[in-house]
Design an enzyme around this catalytic site. Structure first.
Site, PDB file in Angstrom:
ATOM      1  N   HIS A   1       0.816  -1.209   0.000  1.00  0.00           N
ATOM      2  CA  HIS A   1       0.000   0.000   0.000  1.00  0.00           C
ATOM      3  C   HIS A   1       0.855   1.266   0.000  1.00  0.00           C
ATOM      4  O   HIS A   1       1.936   1.324   0.577  1.00  0.00           O
ATOM      5  CB  HIS A   1      -0.995   0.007   1.161  1.00  0.00           C
ATOM      6  CG  HIS A   1      -0.397  -0.195   2.507  1.00  0.00           C
ATOM      7  ND1 HIS A   1      -1.147  -0.425   3.620  1.00  0.00           N
ATOM      8  CD2 HIS A   1       0.885  -0.209   2.937  1.00  0.00           C
ATOM      9  CE1 HIS A   1      -0.383  -0.561   4.676  1.00  0.00           C
ATOM     10  NE2 HIS A   1       0.869  -0.434   4.279  1.00  0.00           N
ATOM     11  N   ASN A   2       0.353   2.265  -0.699  1.00  0.00           N
ATOM     12  CA  ASN A   2       0.971   3.595  -0.785  1.00  0.00           C
ATOM     13  C   ASN A   2       2.307   3.612  -1.539  1.00  0.00           C
ATOM     14  O   ASN A   2       3.027   4.606  -1.499  1.00  0.00           O
ATOM     15  CB  ASN A   2       1.172   4.212   0.604  1.00  0.00           C
ATOM     16  CG  ASN A   2      -0.136   4.479   1.311  1.00  0.00           C
ATOM     17  OD1 ASN A   2      -0.648   3.598   2.007  1.00  0.00           O
ATOM     18  ND2 ASN A   2      -0.694   5.657   1.136  1.00  0.00           N
TER      19      ASN A   2
END
Length: 346
Positions: free
Chosen positions: A236-237
């Site tokens: 994620h991210n």
């Protein structure tokens, strides 16, 4: 299909030598027949020019005189890809939205798009012109897919994601699953909701069974032109730059930023919250510990400069058995000297 060599040369913008002829396909120097176009990219296979049965060979000008018929290129590998595209047959046999597909009444599917049986297109989703969604694929609510995309069978694009134009998802790719986020509590691991999204820019290809997690709060982003192999995990991210090559079984931890033109070879491990600079190249099975400077070439686990690593592995490692023998011999000689001198180890 069959195409005249002269027509193929015109389409590719190349010159040819020898007589015009029909070309029906592309194959290796070893296996090509009289109706095939073959190629010489690596001089390692130069000897095969003497025995190939290929009707024509795509090669550079320096080798063109070695065969009766040549298609002359300044960038053989690139022009080989273009030539293969001429003969490539696209997957699939349907057009339009099949009656056995589920398309939500509030989805917007372009008239020229194709949706195969048992695919799902959710509420508010947008599917652009010429995009093909194969059987078993899932497009979640509010997801926007650009034009000319291909979602091969059993792909998952969860809700609220964005795919640019000409994106290819190979079978089983999963985009927008929850990132791996948990808070440790006295009662166990508490799941942290992942409410961000994934944005994939134009001309990206994502391999089979690759997973790209949605961001916790913001955006996991794959920038234009990047090619991702099979079995890759992107947390994620993460932000991946333009025109990167991410090879199979690589894992990238959350919130890492990868610059433009980076190559991560197979089974590279990248931790969370690091930055990899533009143009860095990381060898297979390397383990990254921290930030990587632009243009770096690293190898090993932990990763060190590639020249030092390959010197250690290629030059020093083979000498270890002999070095071990020499050390053991020296230990025996030292023990004998100590015994003769009456010196104790205590």
């Amino acid at each position: 299909m069959t195409i005249k060599l002269s027509a193929l040369a015109e389409e590719l913008g190349l010159e040819y030598t020898g007589a015009d002829r029909d070309i029906a396909g592309v194959n290796t120097l070893e296996k090509a027949g009289p109706d095939d176009l073959s190629f010489l990219v690596n001089p390692k296979y130069l000897h095969q020019l003497e025995t190939t049965k290929a009707g024509c060979v795509l090669t550079s000008g320096s080798y063109a005189a070695k065969v009766p018929c040549a298609l002359v290129s300044e960038n053989v590998y690139m022009d080989l890809a273009r030539a293969v595209n001429v003969f490539a047959h696209p997957q699939g046999c349907l057009s339009g939205v099949h009656a056995l597909a589920f398309v939500h009444p509030d989805a917007d599917v372009a008239e020229s798009a194709t949706v195969y049986p048992f695919a799902f297109v959710g509420e508010g989703a947008v599917v652009g012109p010429g995009t093909v969604i194969f059987a078993g694929s899932y497009v979640g609510e509010g997801t926007v897919i650009g034009k000319g995309c291909i979602l091969y069978p059993n792909c998952v694009v969860m809700g609220g994601l964005t795919l640019g134009d000409n994106v290819i998802l190979q079978p089983g790719a999963v985009l927008g699953g929850d990132g791996y986020g948990y808070a440790q509590t006295p009662l166990g691991h508490m799941k942290i909701p992942q409410i961000g999204t994934v944005a994939v820019e134009d001309d990206v290809e994502i391999g089979s069974n690759t997973a790209i997690d949605r961001a916790a709060l913001d955006t996991t982003r794959i920038r234009r032109g990047t090619k991702i192999d099979n079995l890759v995990q992107i947390g994620h991210n993460v932000e991946i730059g333009e025109h990167c090559l991410i090879i199979g079984q690589t894992g990238i931890g959350g919130s890492t930023v990868v610059g433009n033109g980076v190559v991560l070879a197979g089974q590279t491990g990248v931790p969370d919250n690091v930055k990899i600079g533009d143009g860095a190249m990381i060898a297979a099975q390397s383990g990254i510990l921290g930030d990587v400077e632009p243009g770096s070439k690293l190898a090993g686990s932990p990763a060190i400069p590639a020249k030092a690593y390959f010197k250690a592995v290629g030059v020093c490692t083979p000498k270890l058995p002999e070095l071990f023998k020499r050390v053991k011999k020296m230990e025996k000689e030292l023990a004998a000297l100590k015994a003769a001198a009456g010196v104790s180890d205590e």
